[in-house]
Motif scaffolding. Structure first.
Motif, mmCIF file in Angstrom:
data_model
loop_
_atom_site.group_PDB
_atom_site.id
_atom_site.type_symbol
_atom_site.label_atom_id
_atom_site.label_comp_id
_atom_site.label_asym_id
_atom_site.label_seq_id
_atom_site.Cartn_x
_atom_site.Cartn_y
_atom_site.Cartn_z
ATOM 1 N N VAL A 196 -32.020 -43.612 -15.434
ATOM 2 C CA VAL A 196 -33.260 -43.948 -14.754
ATOM 3 C C VAL A 196 -33.083 -43.595 -13.280
ATOM 4 O O VAL A 196 -31.976 -43.681 -12.740
ATOM 5 N N LEU A 197 -34.143 -43.181 -12.620
ATOM 6 C CA LEU A 197 -34.056 -42.819 -11.205
ATOM 7 C C LEU A 197 -33.964 -44.073 -10.347
ATOM 8 O O LEU A 197 -34.851 -44.937 -10.368
ATOM 9 N N GLY A 198 -32.901 -44.149 -9.559
ATOM 10 C CA GLY A 198 -32.696 -45.317 -8.713
ATOM 11 C C GLY A 198 -33.719 -45.460 -7.612
ATOM 12 O O GLY A 198 -33.894 -46.545 -7.053
ATOM 13 N N ALA A 199 -34.424 -44.373 -7.295
ATOM 14 C CA ALA A 199 -35.440 -44.427 -6.244
ATOM 15 C C ALA A 199 -36.746 -45.043 -6.728
ATOM 16 O O ALA A 199 -37.634 -45.335 -5.919
ATOM 17 N N MET A 200 -36.864 -45.268 -8.018
ATOM 18 C CA MET A 200 -38.107 -45.799 -8.567
ATOM 19 C C MET A 200 -38.232 -47.305 -8.331
ATOM 20 O O MET A 200 -37.295 -47.974 -7.926
ATOM 21 N N ASP A 201 -39.423 -47.826 -8.617
ATOM 22 C CA ASP A 201 -39.682 -49.247 -8.435
ATOM 23 C C ASP A 201 -38.746 -50.090 -9.305
ATOM 24 O O ASP A 201 -38.369 -49.685 -10.401
ATOM 25 N N ASP A 202 -38.395 -51.272 -8.819
ATOM 26 C CA ASP A 202 -37.512 -52.158 -9.568
ATOM 27 C C ASP A 202 -38.050 -52.466 -10.959
ATOM 28 O O ASP A 202 -37.274 -52.661 -11.905
ATOM 29 N N SER A 203 -39.359 -52.507 -11.098
ATOM 30 C CA SER A 203 -39.944 -52.845 -12.393
ATOM 31 C C SER A 203 -39.575 -51.818 -13.461
ATOM 32 O O SER A 203 -39.367 -52.175 -14.636
ATOM 33 N N THR A 204 -39.480 -50.547 -13.065
ATOM 34 C CA THR A 204 -39.087 -49.503 -14.009
ATOM 35 C C THR A 204 -37.635 -49.673 -14.433
ATOM 36 O O THR A 204 -37.291 -49.550 -15.613
ATOM 37 N N VAL A 205 -36.788 -49.974 -13.460
ATOM 38 C CA VAL A 205 -35.371 -50.200 -13.752
ATOM 39 C C VAL A 205 -35.212 -51.408 -14.674
ATOM 40 O O VAL A 205 -34.483 -51.364 -15.672
ATOM 41 N N GLU A 206 -35.895 -52.477 -14.349
ATOM 42 C CA GLU A 206 -35.796 -53.699 -15.152
ATOM 43 C C GLU A 206 -36.285 -53.488 -16.580
ATOM 44 O O GLU A 206 -35.707 -54.016 -17.539
ATOM 45 N N SER A 207 -37.344 -52.702 -16.730
ATOM 46 C CA SER A 207 -37.883 -52.399 -18.050
ATOM 47 C C SER A 207 -36.859 -51.644 -18.884
ATOM 48 O O SER A 207 -36.655 -51.937 -20.074
ATOM 49 N N ALA A 208 -36.195 -50.671 -18.259
ATOM 50 C CA ALA A 208 -35.174 -49.892 -18.962
ATOM 51 C C ALA A 208 -33.984 -50.767 -19.333
ATOM 52 O O ALA A 208 -33.480 -50.697 -20.466
ATOM 53 N N VAL A 209 -33.542 -51.589 -18.407
ATOM 54 C CA VAL A 209 -32.378 -52.446 -18.649
ATOM 55 C C VAL A 209 -32.650 -53.422 -19.796
ATOM 56 O O VAL A 209 -31.812 -53.606 -20.692
ATOM 57 N N LYS A 210 -33.807 -54.027 -19.782
ATOM 58 C CA LYS A 210 -34.142 -55.000 -20.823
ATOM 59 C C LYS A 210 -34.133 -54.358 -22.211
ATOM 60 O O LYS A 210 -33.525 -54.878 -23.158
ATOM 61 N N LYS A 211 -34.782 -53.218 -22.346
ATOM 62 C CA LYS A 211 -34.849 -52.535 -23.643
ATOM 63 C C LYS A 211 -33.474 -52.011 -24.062
ATOM 64 O O LYS A 211 -33.102 -52.075 -25.241
ATOM 65 N N ALA A 212 -32.709 -51.511 -23.104
ATOM 66 C CA ALA A 212 -31.386 -50.973 -23.417
ATOM 67 C C ALA A 212 -30.466 -52.059 -23.959
ATOM 68 O O ALA A 212 -29.679 -51.820 -24.880
ATOM 69 N N LYS A 213 -30.553 -53.257 -23.415
ATOM 70 C CA LYS A 213 -29.723 -54.352 -23.912
ATOM 71 C C LYS A 213 -30.135 -54.727 -25.336
ATOM 72 O O LYS A 213 -29.290 -55.060 -26.169
ATOM 73 N N GLU A 214 -31.426 -54.649 -25.606
ATOM 74 C CA GLU A 214 -31.911 -54.940 -26.962
ATOM 75 C C GLU A 214 -31.380 -53.905 -27.970
ATOM 76 O O GLU A 214 -31.051 -54.249 -29.109
ATOM 77 N N LEU A 215 -31.306 -52.651 -27.517
ATOM 78 C CA LEU A 215 -30.930 -51.557 -28.410
ATOM 79 C C LEU A 215 -29.451 -51.182 -28.319
ATOM 80 O O LEU A 215 -29.004 -50.248 -28.981
#
Length: 227
Positions: free
Chosen positions: A94-113
């Motif tokens: 995920v691009l670190g320059a993006m909004d925190d919400s995008t990062v958090e969304s990716a992290v949450k789903k990645a932990k699930e999967l």
């Protein structure tokens, strides 16, 4: 799987071979030449992910190596984690320059999967500060990345970021990418880096396996600096 891979990355230096091709068959030619080497991550580069998608990721995964899908996600983090997961990738970006919400969304789903998230610092100005924030948001790896356009225009590589890399390594797992080759990786082996990403020096070589072996030999001479 997540915890096992994280532990491996904390104690072992890996060569990540960046396959920035458009055609999966071209990518497989190189991937097959290095797939039996130890401590190698196969990266489906962003152009390859866009061109070949899940099908291409699955073909790379058949080689039995750790696979990183360089999605460089800018929005809809959870959806792009799903793409990486369906391609049986172990890591997505995920691009670190993006909004925190995008990062958090990716992290949450990645932990699930049960896959890892790497945040790419390409385009980020205050890299150390942002890296700390990204670790706090739950990303597993922070990647220092000097893009091709910047390399060409400014003549710099990720090897010019030693101080930032050294500081960031105190807080979590670090990956580095951008103009690396056997000529300059030796200058970085004592830094707290887990993943060394090499593209053109391998994929454009007449002897890609030989170059990969040379880099792995260099990395094997040192251990990851204590955090």
């Amino acid at each position: 799987m997540r915890s096992e891979l994280l532990e491996t990355l904390r104690r072992t230096k890996f060569l990540q071979v960046a396959l920035d091709f458009i055609d999966i068959n071209d990518a497989l030619v190189v991937a097959r030449k290095v797939s039996d080497l130890e401590n190698v991550i196969i990266e489906a580069g962003t152009p390859l992910v866009k061109a070949e998608g899940i099908r291409g990721l699955l073909k790379l995964r058949e080689l039995g190596k750790i696979v990183l899908a360089d999605t460089k996600t800018a929005d809809a983090g959870d959806v792009e984690v799903e793409i990486a997961y369906r391609g049986r990738s172990n890591i997505m970006t995920v691009l670190g320059a993006m909004d925190d919400s995008t990062v958090e969304s990716a992290v949450k789903k990645a932990k699930e999967l049960d896959i890892l998230v790497q945040a790419d610092l390409i385009g980020v100005k205050n890299t150390v500060d942002r890296a700390k924030q990204l670790y706090s948001l739950g990303v597993d790896i922070v990647g220092f990345h000097i893009g091709l356009d910047v390399q060409r225009k400014r003549g710099v590589t990720v090897a010019d970021l030693k101080d930032e890399i050294r500081e960031t390594g105190k807080y979590g797992i670090v990956s580095v990418a951008g103009g690396l080759s056997p000529k300059n990786i030796n200058d970085l082996v004592e830094l707290p880096i887990s993943i060394y990403v090499v593209g053109g020096a391998i994929t454009k070589s007449n002897a890609p396996r030989k170059v990969a072996e040379e880099i792995i030999k260099i990395l094997s001479t040192s251990t990851i600096a204590t955090r």
